[in-house]
Structure formats: structure tokens, C-alpha cells
Write a protein that holds these residues in place. Structure first.
Motif, PDB file in Angstrom:
ATOM      1  N   LEU A  87      50.252  75.951  31.791  1.00 51.51           N
ATOM      2  CA  LEU A  87      51.655  75.803  31.397  1.00 51.51           C
ATOM      3  C   LEU A  87      52.072  76.921  30.457  1.00 51.51           C
ATOM      4  O   LEU A  87      53.155  77.508  30.616  1.00 51.51           O
ATOM      5  CB  LEU A  87      51.874  74.443  30.732  1.00 51.51           C
ATOM      6  CG  LEU A  87      53.287  74.190  30.193  1.00 51.51           C
ATOM      7  CD1 LEU A  87      54.318  74.267  31.309  1.00 51.51           C
ATOM      8  CD2 LEU A  87      53.353  72.844  29.482  1.00 51.51           C
TER       9      LEU A  87
ATOM     10  N   VAL B 146      57.700  79.197  34.839  1.00 52.12           N
ATOM     11  CA  VAL B 146      57.973  77.787  34.593  1.00 52.12           C
ATOM     12  C   VAL B 146      59.359  77.393  35.108  1.00 52.12           C
ATOM     13  O   VAL B 146      59.629  76.209  35.357  1.00 52.12           O
ATOM     14  CB  VAL B 146      57.847  77.478  33.081  1.00 52.12           C
ATOM     15  CG1 VAL B 146      58.997  78.102  32.306  1.00 52.12           C
ATOM     16  CG2 VAL B 146      57.784  75.983  32.827  1.00 52.12           C
TER      17      VAL B 146
ATOM     18  N   ASP C 224      59.162  75.411  38.121  1.00 53.97           N
ATOM     19  CA  ASP C 224      58.750  74.017  37.909  1.00 53.97           C
ATOM     20  C   ASP C 224      59.964  73.126  37.668  1.00 53.97           C
ATOM     21  O   ASP C 224      59.976  71.957  38.075  1.00 53.97           O
ATOM     22  CB  ASP C 224      57.804  73.914  36.712  1.00 53.97           C
ATOM     23  CG  ASP C 224      56.499  74.665  36.937  1.00 53.97           C
ATOM     24  OD1 ASP C 224      56.138  74.872  38.110  1.00 53.97           O
ATOM     25  OD2 ASP C 224      55.836  75.026  35.945  1.00 53.97           O
TER      26      ASP C 224
ATOM     27  N   HIS D 232      59.207  65.622  37.956  1.00 53.07           N
ATOM     28  CA  HIS D 232      59.212  66.030  36.551  1.00 53.07           C
ATOM     29  C   HIS D 232      57.947  66.823  36.237  1.00 53.07           C
ATOM     30  O   HIS D 232      56.854  66.470  36.710  1.00 53.07           O
ATOM     31  CB  HIS D 232      59.298  64.791  35.660  1.00 53.07           C
ATOM     32  CG  HIS D 232      59.632  65.097  34.234  1.00 53.07           C
ATOM     33  ND1 HIS D 232      58.687  65.550  33.321  1.00 53.07           N
ATOM     34  CD2 HIS D 232      60.808  65.022  33.557  1.00 53.07           C
ATOM     35  CE1 HIS D 232      59.274  65.740  32.153  1.00 53.07           C
ATOM     36  NE2 HIS D 232      60.545  65.427  32.265  1.00 53.07           N
ATOM     37  N   PRO D 233      58.048  67.895  35.438  1.00 51.77           N
ATOM     38  CA  PRO D 233      56.854  68.708  35.144  1.00 51.77           C
ATOM     39  C   PRO D 233      55.695  67.913  34.555  1.00 51.77           C
ATOM     40  O   PRO D 233      54.536  68.166  34.896  1.00 51.77           O
ATOM     41  CB  PRO D 233      57.392  69.745  34.143  1.00 51.77           C
ATOM     42  CG  PRO D 233      58.844  69.850  34.451  1.00 51.77           C
ATOM     43  CD  PRO D 233      59.275  68.485  34.879  1.00 51.77           C
TER      44      PRO D 233
ATOM     45  N   SER E  88      54.088  66.039  37.413  1.00 54.89           N
ATOM     46  CA  SER E  88      53.418  66.947  38.337  1.00 54.89           C
ATOM     47  C   SER E  88      52.100  67.457  37.765  1.00 54.89           C
ATOM     48  O   SER E  88      51.058  67.413  38.440  1.00 54.89           O
ATOM     49  CB  SER E  88      54.343  68.126  38.649  1.00 54.89           C
ATOM     50  OG  SER E  88      53.692  69.062  39.476  1.00 54.89           O
ATOM     51  N   TYR E  89      52.126  67.912  36.517  1.00 54.55           N
ATOM     52  CA  TYR E  89      50.894  68.413  35.902  1.00 54.55           C
ATOM     53  C   TYR E  89      49.889  67.293  35.680  1.00 54.55           C
ATOM     54  O   TYR E  89      48.675  67.508  35.790  1.00 54.55           O
ATOM     55  CB  TYR E  89      51.213  69.109  34.584  1.00 54.55           C
ATOM     56  CG  TYR E  89      51.759  70.514  34.752  1.00 54.55           C
ATOM     57  CD1 TYR E  89      50.950  71.531  35.247  1.00 54.55           C
ATOM     58  CD2 TYR E  89      53.075  70.817  34.427  1.00 54.55           C
ATOM     59  CE1 TYR E  89      51.444  72.813  35.406  1.00 54.55           C
ATOM     60  CE2 TYR E  89      53.579  72.095  34.581  1.00 54.55           C
ATOM     61  CZ  TYR E  89      52.752  73.095  35.074  1.00 54.55           C
ATOM     62  OH  TYR E  89      53.248  74.372  35.238  1.00 54.55           O
TER      63      TYR E  89
ATOM     64  N   GLN F 257      59.295  68.169  26.433  1.00 54.47           N
ATOM     65  CA  GLN F 257      59.731  68.927  27.612  1.00 54.47           C
ATOM     66  C   GLN F 257      61.250  68.933  27.723  1.00 54.47           C
ATOM     67  O   GLN F 257      61.855  69.963  28.041  1.00 54.47           O
ATOM     68  CB  GLN F 257      59.105  68.322  28.868  1.00 54.47           C
ATOM     69  CG  GLN F 257      59.514  68.985  30.158  1.00 54.47           C
ATOM     70  CD  GLN F 257      59.056  70.425  30.263  1.00 54.47           C
ATOM     71  OE1 GLN F 257      58.033  70.799  29.701  1.00 54.47           O
ATOM     72  NE2 GLN F 257      59.800  71.246  30.987  1.00 54.47           N
TER      73      GLN F 257
END
Length: 284
Positions: A100, A109, A112, A118-119, A122-123, A272
Motif C-alpha cells: 500500500l 493507489v 484502487d 473498498h480498499p 480488497s487488501y 482510509q
């Protein structure tokens, strides 16, 4: 063909089921992605096994000097603590995740933020896939080595194994959240290396990697356990497995983990959201 007005929520099945399918697909892709690094997996498993011998002999020497029991752990419990801890290192993944931060620094990013997932979600899904692969390839070699060369303490209560597996899952989620927050400092600092160094130094000591936190005085260990997420990363799963405490305390420690997992993920989403308001990519 049916219709849905803007004031009526869509049926739950139309929202939840596709969400879980998407989450499962990302998790599977994370598993496949990390399964391609076979040589790195072998090298990491070998390194963890070698350091397992060093750590185990040191803690066994401490127990011998203390009359066979150190910090409430027997020699067999300490050996189990070390070898299972070496296996969990790659599963929990305390260090070496900078994806990230790197994408923030390069501006990638931004892609993303264009995705429908949503990041944080996803991560997290990708990291769960990575942890699943590590559980199969990096967890077993150190544990099997410990069983071959040392007397390990095997669980005696039926609830210990499922509670341990649940605790490991929570540890993965909490550690992901902490790493996400450390990486997210790049939104403000543009270079997260300083935060990474602090995380690397602090997490190993405060998570119970270098020595069991029960070696510390209660007035240090208890606030550390309740006020920080660090013991939930390694110390709690290992204490659950070696059955150092009674069943009620085992369940209580996992409950603390559950609270920290929810809190850390909530903080990740909040950070975020705030970061998206200040992100600047190529002057845009």
C-alpha cells in the motif's frame, strides 16, 4: 420484470451473496498469487526452522536456570511456544508488507479507489489468501521439526484446537489492520519507511516474538495486553495452544482479540476515508 424504488432497500440476497462471492474470489487470487513464490517459501521455511533451534535452546536454558518453570511455562510449553511461534510468523506476517505504501508513493493507489471494492476489504481478502497459503507451507515445517527434536506440550482440552485456530484467524486480521495503518502513513508522510522501522522494532518485542510477555511483571503485561493490540498478534494464540491458563481465561483472551479485530478494522476504514480527501496524484 420487478422494480425497486429508491426508498426501499434491495433484498439482502442481492447484496450479501455477491459480496461474499467477490470476497472469496479475491481471497483465492491472493492464495494463487503467493503460491507462485516457491523458492522464497522454501527459503523462508528453512530460515524460520534454523532460528527456531536458537530460540528454543535459549528459552530452555532460561527454564533450566529457573528450576524447570519460567514465567509459568514448563520446558515443554516453552518449546511449543517457540516452534509454533516460528510457524505463525509467516502466517501472521509481522513485517515485509509495503504494497500500500509503495502504491501511494507511485500514485497507483488511485486505481484502487476506482474499483467497486473498498480498499480495506480488497487488501484484507488478499491477505487472508496469503495467510492460507502460509498456513500450508510455512507453518507446518517448523512445527514438524519441533515435534521431531523436542518434547512439545500437546493440547489436553478438546476446545483448545478450535479456539487456537480461531485465535490465529483473528491475529491475521489484527496484524493486517496494523500493517495497513502503518502503510497508510504514506498518505501524509509520502514515505512510510520511518513508520515501518518503528513497527518492526516494536511489534517483535510487544507481540511476544522474542520472549513470552508473561516474563514481564503483571503491572506491565496486563496493561500491554488490554491497551494495545500487540499481544493479540502472537502471544494470545500461543498461550491458548500451550494451555498456560484455564479455559475461562483462554476464552477471555480470544474475546479481547475479537474486540481488537473489530476496532482495528474500523480505524482502517476511518483512516482510509480521511486519506482519500487529501490524496493528490500528479497534481489532480
Amino acid at each position: 420484470m420487478g422494480s425497486v424504488t429508491a426508498t426501499v432497500a434491495p433484498p439482502i440476497s442481492r447484496n450479501i451473496i455477491p459480496w461474499f462471492r467477490t470476497f472469496a474470489a479475491i481471497t483465492g487470487s491472493g492464495f494463487r498469487r503467493y503460491s507462485t513464490y516457491r523458492q522464497a517459501t522454501l527459503a523462508g521455511a528453512f530460515t524460520n526452522t534454523v532460528f527456531g533451534f536458537l530460540r528454543c535452546y535459549v528459552l530452555l536454558a532460561v527454564a533450566t536456570g529457573a528450576g524447570g518453570v519460567a514465567g509459568g511455562y514448563s520446558r515443554a510449553q516453552l518449546a511449543t511456544f517457540v516452534w509454533v511461534g516460528q510457524g505463525l510468523l509467516a502466517v501472521v506476517l509481522l513485517w515485509r508488507w509495503t504494497e500500500l505504501a509503495d502504491r501511494i508513493r507511485t500514485g497507483e493507489v488511485a486505481s484502487d479507489l476506482l474499483r467497486p471494492v473498498h480498499p480495506v476489504v480488497s487488501y484484507l481478502a488478499t491477505d487472508l489468501g496469503r495467510a492460507g497459503y502460509a498456513l500450508l507451507t510455512r507453518f507446518l515445517p517448523p512445527v514438524v521439526t519441533g515435534l521431531l527434536f523436542f518434547d512439545l506440550a500437546l493440547p489436553t482440552r478438546w476446545q483448545t484446537v478450535p479456539l487456537f485456530l480461531f485465535s490465529v484467524g483473528l491475529a491475521v486480521v489484527i496484524c493486517f489492520g496494523c500493517r495497513f495503518l502503518v502503510n497508510a502513513t504514506a498518505y501524509w508522510l509520502h514515505d512510510a519507511r520511518g513508520a515501518m522501522i518503528l513497527w518492526t522494532l516494536g511489534s517483535g518485542v510487544l507481540a511476544g516474538l522474542y520472549f513470552p510477555l508473561r516474563f514481564l511483571p503483571d503491572w506491565v503485561a496486563v496493561p500491554l495486553w488490554l491497551a494495545t493490540p500487540f499481544p493479540s498478534l502472537l502471544q494470545t494464540p500461543l498461550d491458548v495452544l500451550v494451555e498456560r491458563d484455564g479455559a475461562a481465561i483462554q476464552a477471555g483472551m480470544v474475546a479481547v482479540q475479537l474486540l481488537w479485530a473489530a476496532l482495528v478494522l474500523l480505524i482502517c476504514r476511518t483512516v482510509q476515508r480521511r486519506a482519500e480527501h487529501r490524496l493528490v496524484v500528479q497534481g489532480g
